[in-house]
Write an enzyme that holds these catalytic residues in place. Structure first.
Site, PDB file in Angstrom:
ATOM      1  N   HIS A 190     -35.243  75.381   7.542  1.00  0.00           N
ATOM      2  CA  HIS A 190     -36.013  76.087   8.559  1.00  0.00           C
ATOM      3  C   HIS A 190     -35.078  76.418   9.720  1.00  0.00           C
ATOM      4  O   HIS A 190     -34.351  75.547  10.219  1.00  0.00           O
ATOM      5  CB  HIS A 190     -37.177  75.199   9.015  1.00  0.00           C
ATOM      6  CG  HIS A 190     -37.795  75.655  10.292  1.00  0.00           C
ATOM      7  ND1 HIS A 190     -38.209  76.964  10.490  1.00  0.00           N
ATOM      8  CD2 HIS A 190     -38.060  74.999  11.451  1.00  0.00           C
ATOM      9  CE1 HIS A 190     -38.698  77.073  11.712  1.00  0.00           C
ATOM     10  NE2 HIS A 190     -38.619  75.906  12.313  1.00  0.00           N
TER      11      HIS A 190
ATOM     12  N   CYS B 204     -44.050  75.034  11.109  1.00  0.00           N
ATOM     13  CA  CYS B 204     -42.762  75.478  10.563  1.00  0.00           C
ATOM     14  C   CYS B 204     -42.516  74.975   9.142  1.00  0.00           C
ATOM     15  O   CYS B 204     -41.598  75.448   8.474  1.00  0.00           O
ATOM     16  CB  CYS B 204     -41.631  75.048  11.488  1.00  0.00           C
ATOM     17  SG  CYS B 204     -41.828  75.723  13.139  1.00  0.00           S
TER      18      CYS B 204
ATOM     19  N   ASN C 261     -36.344  81.031  16.166  1.00  0.00           N
ATOM     20  CA  ASN C 261     -37.225  80.240  15.301  1.00  0.00           C
ATOM     21  C   ASN C 261     -38.511  81.043  15.050  1.00  0.00           C
ATOM     22  O   ASN C 261     -39.327  81.211  15.954  1.00  0.00           O
ATOM     23  CB  ASN C 261     -37.531  78.910  16.006  1.00  0.00           C
ATOM     24  CG  ASN C 261     -38.482  78.039  15.218  1.00  0.00           C
ATOM     25  OD1 ASN C 261     -39.128  78.469  14.267  1.00  0.00           O
ATOM     26  ND2 ASN C 261     -38.580  76.775  15.627  1.00  0.00           N
TER      27      ASN C 261
HETATM   28  N1  COA Z   1     -31.795  77.097  30.291  1.00  0.00           N
HETATM   29  C1  COA Z   1     -31.082  76.323  31.130  1.00  0.00           C
HETATM   30  N2  COA Z   1     -31.329  75.013  31.299  1.00  0.00           N
HETATM   31  C2  COA Z   1     -32.325  74.477  30.570  1.00  0.00           C
HETATM   32  C3  COA Z   1     -33.110  75.224  29.688  1.00  0.00           C
HETATM   33  C4  COA Z   1     -32.820  76.582  29.556  1.00  0.00           C
HETATM   34  N3  COA Z   1     -33.490  77.388  28.750  1.00  0.00           N
HETATM   35  N4  COA Z   1     -34.023  74.421  29.109  1.00  0.00           N
HETATM   36  C5  COA Z   1     -33.824  73.187  29.613  1.00  0.00           C
HETATM   37  N5  COA Z   1     -32.802  73.226  30.513  1.00  0.00           N
HETATM   38  C6  COA Z   1     -32.237  72.135  31.303  1.00  0.00           C
HETATM   39  C7  COA Z   1     -33.213  70.994  31.470  1.00  0.00           C
HETATM   40  O1  COA Z   1     -34.029  71.203  32.586  1.00  0.00           O
HETATM   41  C8  COA Z   1     -32.256  69.840  31.674  1.00  0.00           C
HETATM   42  O2  COA Z   1     -31.814  69.863  33.011  1.00  0.00           O
HETATM   43  P1  COA Z   1     -31.578  68.485  33.811  1.00  0.00           P
HETATM   44  O3  COA Z   1     -30.502  67.773  33.054  1.00  0.00           O
HETATM   45  O4  COA Z   1     -31.189  68.946  35.156  1.00  0.00           O
HETATM   46  O5  COA Z   1     -32.888  67.766  33.745  1.00  0.00           O
HETATM   47  C9  COA Z   1     -31.055  70.196  30.801  1.00  0.00           C
HETATM   48  O6  COA Z   1     -31.142  71.608  30.571  1.00  0.00           O
HETATM   49  C10 COA Z   1     -31.050  69.487  29.473  1.00  0.00           C
HETATM   50  O7  COA Z   1     -32.345  69.637  28.903  1.00  0.00           O
HETATM   51  P2  COA Z   1     -32.681  69.028  27.532  1.00  0.00           P
HETATM   52  O8  COA Z   1     -34.122  69.251  27.216  1.00  0.00           O
HETATM   53  O9  COA Z   1     -32.166  67.617  27.485  1.00  0.00           O
HETATM   54  O10 COA Z   1     -31.778  69.931  26.592  1.00  0.00           O
HETATM   55  P3  COA Z   1     -31.408  69.709  25.094  1.00  0.00           P
HETATM   56  O11 COA Z   1     -29.949  69.529  24.966  1.00  0.00           O
HETATM   57  O12 COA Z   1     -32.289  68.692  24.423  1.00  0.00           O
HETATM   58  O13 COA Z   1     -31.751  71.137  24.474  1.00  0.00           O
HETATM   59  C11 COA Z   1     -33.458  72.155  23.152  1.00  0.00           C
HETATM   60  C12 COA Z   1     -33.092  71.603  24.509  1.00  0.00           C
HETATM   61  C13 COA Z   1     -34.916  72.610  23.178  1.00  0.00           C
HETATM   62  C14 COA Z   1     -32.550  73.329  22.842  1.00  0.00           C
HETATM   63  C15 COA Z   1     -33.253  71.049  22.073  1.00  0.00           C
HETATM   64  O14 COA Z   1     -33.875  69.851  22.502  1.00  0.00           O
HETATM   65  C16 COA Z   1     -33.787  71.436  20.749  1.00  0.00           C
HETATM   66  O15 COA Z   1     -33.350  72.396  20.143  1.00  0.00           O
HETATM   67  N6  COA Z   1     -34.745  70.667  20.215  1.00  0.00           N
HETATM   68  C17 COA Z   1     -35.376  71.005  18.959  1.00  0.00           C
HETATM   69  C18 COA Z   1     -36.480  71.986  19.234  1.00  0.00           C
HETATM   70  C19 COA Z   1     -36.967  72.660  17.992  1.00  0.00           C
HETATM   71  O16 COA Z   1     -36.198  72.991  17.125  1.00  0.00           O
HETATM   72  N7  COA Z   1     -38.268  72.877  17.924  1.00  0.00           N
HETATM   73  C20 COA Z   1     -38.913  73.534  16.863  1.00  0.00           C
HETATM   74  C21 COA Z   1     -38.891  72.694  15.641  1.00  0.00           C
HETATM   75  S1  COA Z   1     -39.783  73.460  14.387  1.00  0.00           S
END
Ligand code: COA
Length: 333
Positions: A260, A118, A290
């Site tokens: 980004h 990215c 993304n």
């Molecule tokens: N739909 C519903 N629930 C989901 C889910 C989805 N698509 N994905 C994960 N969950 C659940 C998880 O299982 C977890 O459940 P639990 O509490 O029962 O274990 C809960 O939601 C929280 O998960 P978590 O991973 O802590 O969520 P988060 O708040 O960190 O959000 C992202 C997840 C991926 C949206 C976030 O971490 C993020 O945006 N990170 C950056 C990723 C990124 O930008 N990557 C590319 C960079 S170039």
């Protein structure tokens, strides 16, 4: 290290290309356990474009984006000296840039791929500027293009909600004036976290009976979302501040923040840390998700098409992602 551009290098045209197929959060909810509400509230994404046409690849999107950038300024492709294709999803591991060179007719251009996920477009633009700075080349086509839908595990709800396919292109040209050009950049890598976001290669077949050599294939995207989030929100503001300080500029000088397009919450958190007003954030995340290396040139192209960015505006561009790698470019438009 204090870095300043000595010779001018400016973006004289941009173009972009998106696939026709729109995929809504509702549609994603029909294949994994999630919802429009969850995806939108955690990421700001409403829909994404996926390259579903058989036989189409990152090369086709890149060609469309490049032709648009050339056509906009009526530039003949044979004036391009170098093509840098930033992609992590080539349709040929030896590189896809040379096919683009041939297809657009850039017969005088050297062409190569650059893999930096990215951050690829930012690093591509900085790489291009160095060739301009040292006088080697005058016109460089930098493309950011990715088709990560081919590398997403569509049964993994923690990653499949995030990504979309697209391409963006920019033509960088040498110029005498230092005023309306790239002013500064800062790039960083922390390889200690390389396993937090990757498309790993795994050996999986029996070793060759004579050579004892194992072979395998690339896996799906694997990501530690929380770590990547924390990294982006902590490192990107520092990189931007460093770049501004080197130029004796402050956040008050910034007209546009073009990050980004990974997650709306990251965009907002970075702007808040820098005390940059929300209405200076350029965002098209809700429509495309993304799109990796394509996200910045696509958003830039759309911002220019809608006349958001005006001459003399200070545009702060920052990329971040797998590597982990991140970087900032400051441009006076
Ligand atoms: N739909 C519903 N629930 C989901 C889910 C989805 N698509 N994905 C994960 N969950 C659940 C998880 O299982 C977890 O459940 P639990 O509490 O029962 O274990 C809960 O939601 C929280 O998960 P978590 O991973 O802590 O969520 P988060 O708040 O960190 O959000 C992202 C997840 C991926 C949206 C976030 O971490 C993020 O945006 N990170 C950056 C990723 C990124 O930008 N990557 C590319 C960079 S170039």
């Amino acid at each position: 290290m204090k870095v300043r551009m000595i010779q001018g290098a400016k973006i004289i045209s941009t173009g972009s290309a998106i696939p026709h197929t729109k995929v809504s959060n509702k549609k994603i909810s029909s294949i994994v356990e999630t919802s429009d509400e969850w995806i939108f509230s955690r990421t700001g994404i409403k829909e994404r474009r996926l390259l579903t046409e058989p036989g189409q690849s990152v090369t086709d999107l890149s060609i469309r984006a490049s032709k648009e950038a050339l056509d906009k300024i009526s530039m003949d492709a044979d004036q391009i000296d170098l093509i840098i294709l930033a992609t992590s999803s080539p349709n040929d591991l030896f590189g896809s840039a040379s096919r683009i060179q041939y297809e657009i007719g850039a017969v005088n251009a050297l062409a190569f791929d650059l893999t930096a996920a990215c951050s690829g477009f930012v690093i591509g633009l900085v790489t291009a500027s160095q060739f301009i700075f040292n006088g080697t080349y005058s016109n460089i086509l930098v493309i950011g293009s990715d088709v990560l839908s081919k590398w997403v595990n569509w049964s993994d709800r923690s990653t499949c909600i995030l990504f979309g396919d697209a391409a963006g292109a920019a033509i960088l040209q040498s110029c005498d004036s230092h005023l309306n050009s790239m002013l500064n950049f800062h790039l960083s890598t922390d390889g200690n976290y390389s396993n937090q976001l990757s498309i790993p290669y795994r050996e999986k077949y029996e070793p060759h009976p004579v050579l004892n050599l194992s072979q395998g294939s690339f896996q799906f995207i694997s990501m530690n979302g929380k770590e990547v989030y924390k990294f982006a929100v902590s490192q990107v503001p520092l990189s931007i501040l460093k770049c501004l300080r080197d130029l004796d500029m402050s956040v008050n000088d910034v007209d546009w923040l073009l990050l980004h397009q990974a997650n709306d919450r990251i965009l907002t958190a970075v702007a808040e840390k820098l005390s940059i007003s929300h209405n200076k954030i350029i965002s098209n995340l809700s429509n495309y998700g993304n799109t990796s290396a394509a996200s910045i040139p696509l958003a830039l192209d759309e911002a220019l098409k809608s006349n958001k960015i005006l001459t003399n505006d200070i545009v702060v561009i920052a990329g971040f992602g797998a590597g982990l790698t991140w970087g900032t470019i400051i441009i006076r438009w």
